[in-house]
Design a protein around this motif. Structure first.
Motif, PDB file in Angstrom:
ATOM      1  N   GLY A 864       0.870  -1.140   0.131  1.00 46.87           N
ATOM      2  CA  GLY A 864       0.079  -0.148   0.029  1.00 46.87           C
ATOM      3  C   GLY A 864       0.676   1.138   0.132  1.00 46.87           C
ATOM      4  O   GLY A 864       0.368   2.349  -0.665  1.00 46.87           O
ATOM      5  N   PHE A 865       2.128   1.212   0.382  1.00 51.21           N
ATOM      6  CA  PHE A 865       3.006   2.451   0.463  1.00 51.21           C
ATOM      7  C   PHE A 865       4.137   2.529  -0.461  1.00 51.21           C
ATOM      8  O   PHE A 865       4.788   3.340  -0.585  1.00 51.21           O
ATOM      9  CB  PHE A 865       3.198   2.528   2.073  1.00 51.21           C
ATOM     10  N   SER A 866       4.350   1.270  -1.264  1.00 50.74           N
ATOM     11  CA  SER A 866       5.511   0.894  -1.922  1.00 50.74           C
ATOM     12  C   SER A 866       5.591   1.914  -3.166  1.00 50.74           C
ATOM     13  O   SER A 866       6.738   2.379  -3.262  1.00 50.74           O
ATOM     14  CB  SER A 866       5.509  -0.469  -2.624  1.00 50.74           C
ATOM     15  N   LEU A 867       4.547   2.153  -3.646  1.00 48.60           N
ATOM     16  CA  LEU A 867       4.723   3.118  -5.050  1.00 48.60           C
ATOM     17  C   LEU A 867       4.855   4.475  -4.483  1.00 48.60           C
ATOM     18  O   LEU A 867       5.463   5.085  -5.268  1.00 48.60           O
ATOM     19  CB  LEU A 867       3.283   3.108  -5.790  1.00 48.60           C
ATOM     20  N   ALA A 868       4.320   4.939  -3.288  1.00 49.38           N
ATOM     21  CA  ALA A 868       4.684   6.415  -2.935  1.00 49.38           C
ATOM     22  C   ALA A 868       6.031   6.618  -2.529  1.00 49.38           C
ATOM     23  O   ALA A 868       6.622   7.417  -2.823  1.00 49.38           O
ATOM     24  CB  ALA A 868       3.591   6.621  -1.606  1.00 49.38           C
ATOM     25  N   VAL A 869       6.579   5.347  -1.539  1.00 51.70           N
ATOM     26  CA  VAL A 869       7.939   5.867  -1.239  1.00 51.70           C
ATOM     27  C   VAL A 869       9.126   5.860  -2.658  1.00 51.70           C
ATOM     28  O   VAL A 869       9.966   6.535  -2.656  1.00 51.70           O
ATOM     29  CB  VAL A 869       8.314   4.626  -0.088  1.00 51.70           C
ATOM     30  N   SER A 874      12.658   8.914  -5.847  1.00 54.05           N
ATOM     31  CA  SER A 874      13.023   9.107  -7.116  1.00 54.05           C
ATOM     32  C   SER A 874      13.103  10.622  -7.512  1.00 54.05           C
ATOM     33  O   SER A 874      13.454  10.983  -8.579  1.00 54.05           O
ATOM     34  CB  SER A 874      12.086   8.545  -7.955  1.00 54.05           C
ATOM     35  N   GLY A 875      12.808  11.289  -6.214  1.00 51.98           N
ATOM     36  CA  GLY A 875      13.088  12.935  -6.512  1.00 51.98           C
ATOM     37  C   GLY A 875      11.847  13.799  -6.862  1.00 51.98           C
ATOM     38  O   GLY A 875      11.890  14.857  -7.153  1.00 51.98           O
ATOM     39  N   ARG A 876      10.570  12.841  -6.837  1.00 49.78           N
ATOM     40  CA  ARG A 876       9.554  13.390  -7.326  1.00 49.78           C
ATOM     41  C   ARG A 876       8.778  14.602  -6.191  1.00 49.78           C
ATOM     42  O   ARG A 876       9.590  14.431  -5.121  1.00 49.78           O
ATOM     43  CB  ARG A 876       8.273  12.491  -7.946  1.00 49.78           C
ATOM     44  N   SER A 877       7.840  15.142  -6.523  1.00 49.94           N
ATOM     45  CA  SER A 877       7.237  16.081  -5.751  1.00 49.94           C
ATOM     46  C   SER A 877       6.594  15.537  -4.522  1.00 49.94           C
ATOM     47  O   SER A 877       5.926  14.404  -4.494  1.00 49.94           O
ATOM     48  CB  SER A 877       6.371  17.344  -6.405  1.00 49.94           C
ATOM     49  N   LEU A 878       6.272  16.186  -3.397  1.00 51.01           N
ATOM     50  CA  LEU A 878       5.472  15.853  -2.431  1.00 51.01           C
ATOM     51  C   LEU A 878       4.032  15.537  -2.732  1.00 51.01           C
ATOM     52  O   LEU A 878       3.442  14.520  -2.396  1.00 51.01           O
ATOM     53  CB  LEU A 878       5.383  16.738  -1.080  1.00 51.01           C
ATOM     54  N   SER A 879       3.257  16.495  -3.511  1.00 51.17           N
ATOM     55  CA  SER A 879       1.977  16.225  -3.849  1.00 51.17           C
ATOM     56  C   SER A 879       1.853  15.029  -4.696  1.00 51.17           C
ATOM     57  O   SER A 879       1.079  14.245  -4.595  1.00 51.17           O
ATOM     58  CB  SER A 879       1.423  17.391  -4.617  1.00 51.17           C
ATOM     59  N   GLU A 880       2.836  14.632  -5.595  1.00 53.05           N
ATOM     60  CA  GLU A 880       2.502  13.207  -6.496  1.00 53.05           C
ATOM     61  C   GLU A 880       3.014  12.049  -5.481  1.00 53.05           C
ATOM     62  O   GLU A 880       2.126  11.135  -5.591  1.00 53.05           O
ATOM     63  CB  GLU A 880       3.903  13.336  -7.522  1.00 53.05           C
ATOM     64  N   ALA A 881       3.903  12.196  -4.553  1.00 49.36           N
ATOM     65  CA  ALA A 881       3.843  11.172  -3.397  1.00 49.36           C
ATOM     66  C   ALA A 881       2.528  10.913  -2.702  1.00 49.36           C
ATOM     67  O   ALA A 881       2.226   9.773  -2.829  1.00 49.36           O
ATOM     68  CB  ALA A 881       5.279  11.212  -2.866  1.00 49.36           C
ATOM     69  N   LEU A 883      -0.282  11.652  -3.257  1.00 51.32           N
ATOM     70  CA  LEU A 883      -1.572  11.079  -4.365  1.00 51.32           C
ATOM     71  C   LEU A 883      -1.362   9.758  -4.445  1.00 51.32           C
ATOM     72  O   LEU A 883      -2.360   8.925  -4.753  1.00 51.32           O
ATOM     73  CB  LEU A 883      -1.579  11.993  -5.671  1.00 51.32           C
ATOM     74  N   LEU A 884      -0.222   9.200  -4.572  1.00 50.75           N
ATOM     75  CA  LEU A 884       0.049   7.824  -4.706  1.00 50.75           C
ATOM     76  C   LEU A 884       0.029   6.945  -3.389  1.00 50.75           C
ATOM     77  O   LEU A 884       0.086   5.722  -3.216  1.00 50.75           O
ATOM     78  CB  LEU A 884       1.296   7.405  -5.340  1.00 50.75           C
ATOM     79  N   ALA A 885      -0.115   7.500  -2.137  1.00 56.33           N
ATOM     80  CA  ALA A 885       0.164   6.925  -0.920  1.00 56.33           C
ATOM     81  C   ALA A 885      -1.310   6.782  -0.294  1.00 56.33           C
ATOM     82  O   ALA A 885      -1.518   6.452   1.069  1.00 56.33           O
ATOM     83  CB  ALA A 885       0.844   7.783   0.064  1.00 56.33           C
ATOM     84  N   GLY A 886      -2.670   6.718  -0.887  1.00 55.46           N
ATOM     85  CA  GLY A 886      -3.905   6.882  -0.368  1.00 55.46           C
ATOM     86  C   GLY A 886      -4.388   5.449  -0.393  1.00 55.46           C
ATOM     87  O   GLY A 886      -3.895   4.522  -1.029  1.00 55.46           O
ATOM     88  N   GLU A 887      -5.313   5.279   0.638  1.00 51.57           N
ATOM     89  CA  GLU A 887      -5.947   3.943   0.587  1.00 51.57           C
ATOM     90  C   GLU A 887      -7.802   3.968   0.419  1.00 51.57           C
ATOM     91  O   GLU A 887      -8.218   4.897   1.069  1.00 51.57           O
ATOM     92  CB  GLU A 887      -6.209   3.329   2.003  1.00 51.57           C
ATOM     93  N   ARG A 888      -7.777   3.396  -0.697  1.00 49.05           N
ATOM     94  CA  ARG A 888      -9.406   3.454  -1.098  1.00 49.05           C
ATOM     95  C   ARG A 888      -9.945   5.006  -1.562  1.00 49.05           C
ATOM     96  O   ARG A 888     -11.120   5.261  -0.927  1.00 49.05           O
ATOM     97  CB  ARG A 888     -10.217   2.560  -0.065  1.00 49.05           C
ATOM     98  N   GLY A 889      -9.076   5.884  -1.948  1.00 50.33           N
ATOM     99  CA  GLY A 889      -9.617   7.119  -2.358  1.00 50.33           C
ATOM    100  C   GLY A 889      -9.280   7.959  -1.342  1.00 50.33           C
ATOM    101  O   GLY A 889      -9.616   9.108  -1.337  1.00 50.33           O
TER     102      GLY A 889
END
Length: 942
Positions: A864-869, A874-881, A883-889
């Protein structure tokens, strides 16, 4: 001058008696256990231990259960002794680790002990703040490990909230640590007044005639009679209002908004804050047991326009906020909603919970201590030692979600929360306010407030890392001996003392009863056995007596079978009643066989819950209510049907009387009698055979055998008691050992430990830790065995830093909901998916081994957190990370995002130290840590 005099000379206050007793014992060379209420000043004893270490040229470790407390204590001690004398060690922070005084989480000192770190050289004192945390089901074992492993020369200073079994806990510490003084003080330095807020009125919870009801011994505190009268009056008014509004229909009305359930006017959060302000009860902490609830309460206050600070105070707030946010980029500040957060602080309002960014939480804490936050809405985590004393504490609910279900607050939790009320040296008294709702019973609140203490129970249990470290340091026998010295075993042994006493009494009673039974049997020609002139058993006599005992046993088995059949019949009948109640339809007429309203009844509203169906009925005596399982002996029978108007009036007395009249006019009658169902026992062939055997037994015809049978049945009961006691003693004394043996079995099968044929002459070990076991000994994680297996298999060797962080996150992260989507659902590189699949495969093999050895399975990897970390690394922004760290919306909160990143960092650092930076995996782990530790993750250690 004594060291205590030197220490107190720089204080601007005098020591309380319990503080002085503890410090004197410490200076005399004893260890101490101090149990006192929250806010009583226990930490002054820990600070004196720091003073003694500095004065004696030795070291002192100051340990806490959470990083936030470590950070706070580090700042406090550095302000007194200088930054050059104080260090900080947590999972993701290392500041001046070679200082004579080091503040750390308890896990760090445990890891030092297992690693036999040179940092332990010269250690004279260890302060264990919040030591009652050893009851924590997940991390409590660490406290016991430290207490058991520290060198005997180290003085342990244990600081605990008030617990009801302090003497038992102290006796255990004395047993394992030697000379330890136990100091218990239940006096609050700032008295606490208990209140209940009912609508707009504030009442004392306790009867004003009681001077201090919470200190009464052996009697229940008396509730304020005026409070009880007001609540009764309010409930009656609400019922009248409800009936009146039904009569008016939907139109009309006006004035103050009311609850739809008729509970009367709501007291909004702004009104609550205003009321507290007018009563002089600010600053206050409002405990709300959900993060979303805290934020919603704050938002409600902000929308109201309420402001509690002057312009000059708001300017002070701005200065603190600006200082705290210096390392936050403008883009991150926008994502994190800094402007809205700042606006609340400028008005003296804030929320505080683990979902907030640590930087935000620490700013709130600083401002609250400085009096610039007057009202904070917080979760219960704030009550754990964080230095935010308030004048008042408000509880809106007495129920919280524990991760599995909603449960009532325990007396210990209530005491911990309300203990924040009352600032020493500032307030004359503190105030605890419970907001009344119809489900709140004042007597139950009084019971919580009157129960000042809670028992401390050990959560100690062997785990893989603990087991391999114990085996490496102590060997198999030594490890088992240490387990036997744990507080868990101590408590088990204490309970076994009572069981053993009961067993001894039962055995003595059995011997006495056997004598009585022998004499009674002899009087009826049934010799219980003896010896003849040659010393051989007397023929026939023992056989006859044994036959009689067999007859008595058969009687007991028949009774047990009858009880089982009766119980089974009752369960089957209840199941049938529940099923038939759930099947009843509107208009069905049934008979209610028992109770005040027995007779005919018509269903006006079918049951809505299948598990506990309670249809609404109107009876022939015009009573309306719900009926359920307890109203029936046998399943309800539909006796007929009755036509009901579409809008049948069952709410008014006249409407119910009309329905009852129509029911009586249907001509349907109650059955005059119902043939009894044959008991299941009558049809049971096994029971029938047992009864035939009993009737055919020779002992069945014994004349005047009542006394003999009574004694024999008493003997059977004693035998059952003895067997039960022996089983309980065996279970309680062997649980830790059995668990440990099962874990050793897993470790042995996987090659982490191996038996040696002969014990080593130097160590006495008969179990050797392998090279793989030495790797495992350095991994402190809930998934320690899976991590080590993955390192051994080399499945992570070729990953990039971001992909390694993603895989490691799956072994750290645990979704708040069941959201694991599997490896195939995880985006990313082919190498990442391959490594993740291999990791899950290793986990499956580990759990298979665990199953064979009856060990609880390791938790499944969670992606559930793998893609966000990976995105963040990878140096991407906080907002992108985010967005990928949520659970069921639901987006992951910034505080959780930082917390999970730091746990990933912690495990990556362990992997790096375990395999060495010169290896490919170690270098990748180091790079991954560097990639993650940036921006908000590195902004401020929390």
């Amino acid at each position: 001058m004594s060291q205590l005099d030197a220490f107190t000379s720089r204080l601007d206050f005098g020591l309380d008696p319990f503080q002085r007793r503890a410090c004197e014992a410490l200076e005399a060379g004893h260890g101490v256990l101090v149990c006192a209420p929250t806010g009583a000043g226990k930490t002054i004893v820990g600070e004196f231990a720091v003073h003694l270490a500095l004065a004696g040229g030795t070291k002192c470790f100051y340990t806490t259960p959470i990083k936030a407390l470590s950070n706070q204590k580090y700042a406090d001690l550095a302000a007194v002794h200088g930054h050059e004398s104080v260090g900080l060690l947590t999972g993701d922070s290392s500041i001046n680790p070679d200082a004579p005084i080091v503040v750390m989480t308890t896990e760090v000192v445990r890891n030092m002990i297992y690693a036999e770190s040179r940092a332990l050289d010269g250690l004279s004192h260890v302060v264990m703040d919040e030591v009652h945390f050893l009851a924590d089901r997940f991390r409590g074992a660490v406290w016991e490990e430290v207490i058991l492993h520290l060198e005997p020369s180290v003085r342990v200073v244990s600081l605990s909230a008030t617990v009801s079994n302090a003497e038992e806990f102290g006796e255990w510490i004395q047993t394992v640590r030697g000379d330890t003084s136990v100091i218990v003080d239940e006096h609050r330095p700032v008295p606490l007044s208990q209140h209940m807020l009912v609508g707009q009125r504030m009442f004392d919870l306790f009867d004003p005639a009681d001077r201090d009801p919470a200190d009464r011994k052996g009697s229940r505190p008396r509730v304020n009679p005026e409070l009880k009268r007001h609540i009764r009056h309010r409930i009656l008014l609400a019922e009248d209002e409800r009936d009146s509004s039904r009569g008016r229909g939907r139109g009309g009305g006006g004035g103050q908004p009311r609850r739809r359930d008729g509970r009367g006017p709501l007291l909004s959060r702004p009104n609550l804050v205003g009321r507290l302000d007018r009563e002089g009860l600010l600053p206050a902490i409002g405990f709300i047991f959900s993060r979303a609830g805290c934020d919603a309460a704050l938002a409600q206050c902000l929308r109201s326009g309420i402001a509690l600070l002057t312009p000059e105070e708001a300017a002070e707030v701005d200065a603190v906020v600006d200082r705290r946010l210096t390392e936050l980029s403008p883009s991150d500040a926008d994502v994190l909603g800094v402007q809205e957060w700042r606006e609340g602080l400028r008005r003296g309002l804030a929320s505080h919970h683990a979902g907030m960014l640590p930087t935000f939480r620490h700013a709130v804490e600083e401002l609250f201590v400085r009096g610039l936050v007057r009202m904070v809405f917080a979760t219960e985590t704030l009550a754990l030692g964080i230095n935010m004393p308030a004048r008042s504490v408000v509880l809106e609910r007495l129920v919280k979600y524990n991760g599995e279900s909603h449960v009532d607050l325990t007396p210990g939790e209530f005491t911990q929360l309300t203990g924040r009320a009352g600032r020493r040296g500032i307030d004359v008294e503190g105030h605890a306010v419970v907001v009344w709702t119809p489900e709140v019973v004042p007597e139950e609140v009084a019971g919580l407030a009157g129960a000042r203490t809670f028992p401390l129970r050990s959560s100690f249990s062997p785990e893989y890392n603990m087991a391999v470290n114990l085996l490496g340091r102590l060997g198999l026998d030594g490890a088992r001996e240490l387990l036997h010295r744990s507080f868990a075993q101590f408590q088990a042994d204490r309970s076994v003392v009572g069981l053993a006493r009961k067993l001894h009494e039962s055995q003595r009673a059995l011997r006495k009863l056997d004598g009585e039974l022998a004499r009674a049997a002899e009087a009826r020609g049934l010799e219980p056995g003896g010896v003849d002139a040659t010393g051989a058993p007397a023929a026939g006599e023992t056989e006859a007596y044994a036959g009689f005992l067999g007859y008595v046993t058969l009687r007991e088995e028949i009774r047990r079978r009858e009880r089982d059949l009766k119980y089974r019949k009752r369960i089957n009948t209840e199941d049938a009643i529940v099923a038939d109640l759930a099947a009843l339809k509107r208009g069905h007429v049934i008979g209610v066989p028992v109770g005040r309203h027995r007779g005919l009844a018509v269903i006006v509203e079918p049951a809505t819950q299948a598990a506990d169906p309670k249809p609404l009925v109107v009876t022939e005596d015009a009573w309306c209510g719900r009926i359920g399982l307890r109203d029936f002996v046998n399943p309800p029978e539909v006796l007929g049907n009755m036509r009901l108007p579409k809008n049948a009036d069952r709410r008014t007395g006249r409407g119910r009387r009309d329905l009852a009249s129509a029911l009586r006019s249907t001509g349907i009658e109650m059955p005059r009698g119902r043939s009894k169902k044959r008991a299941d026992a009558a049809d049971d062939p096994e029971l029938a055979q047992m009864r035939r055997t009993l009737r055919a037994h020779p002992a069945h015809q014994i004349p005047n055998g009542d006394e003999l049978f009574r004694l024999a049945e008493k003997r059977n009961r004693l035998l059952r008691d003895i067997v039960t006691a022996e089983r309980s003693i065996g279970e309680r004394t062997s649980t830790l050992g059995v668990t440990f043996d099962h874990i050793v079995g897993v470790l042995s099968e996987l090659g982490y430990v191996e038996r040696v044929r002969e014990a080593s002459e130097s160590t006495g070990h008969n179990m050797r830790v392998t090279e793989s076991g030495k790797l495992l000994a350095r991994i402190y994680s809930e998934s320690d065995l899976v991590v080590t297996e993955c390192i051994r298999a080399g499945v992570w060797d070729d990953l990039s830093p971001a992909d390694l962080a993603a895989v490691v996150a799956a072994l750290v992260y645990e979704s708040r909901r069941d959201s694991y989507g599997g490896v195939d659902a995880l985006p990313g590189s082919t190498s990442l998916r391959t490594a993740m699949a291999a990791t899950v495969d290793i986990w499956s093999k580990v759990t298979a081994v665990e199953s064979r050895h009856r060990v609880s399975p390791t938790r499944e990897p969670d992606t559930g957190f793998s893609l966000a970390v990976a995105t963040w690394a990878s140096g991407r922004s906080l907002s992108e990370a985010l967005l990928l760290a949520g659970e069921r919306g639901q987006l992951l909160s910034p505080g959780d995002f930082v917390r999970w990143n730091r746990q990933v960092i912690d495990l990556l650092e362990q992997i790096r130290l375990c395999v060495g930076t010169d290896t490919r995996l170690g270098g990748t782990a180091r790079s991954a840590v560097k990639a993650i530790r940036r921006g908000v993750v590195a902004a401020e250690l929390g």
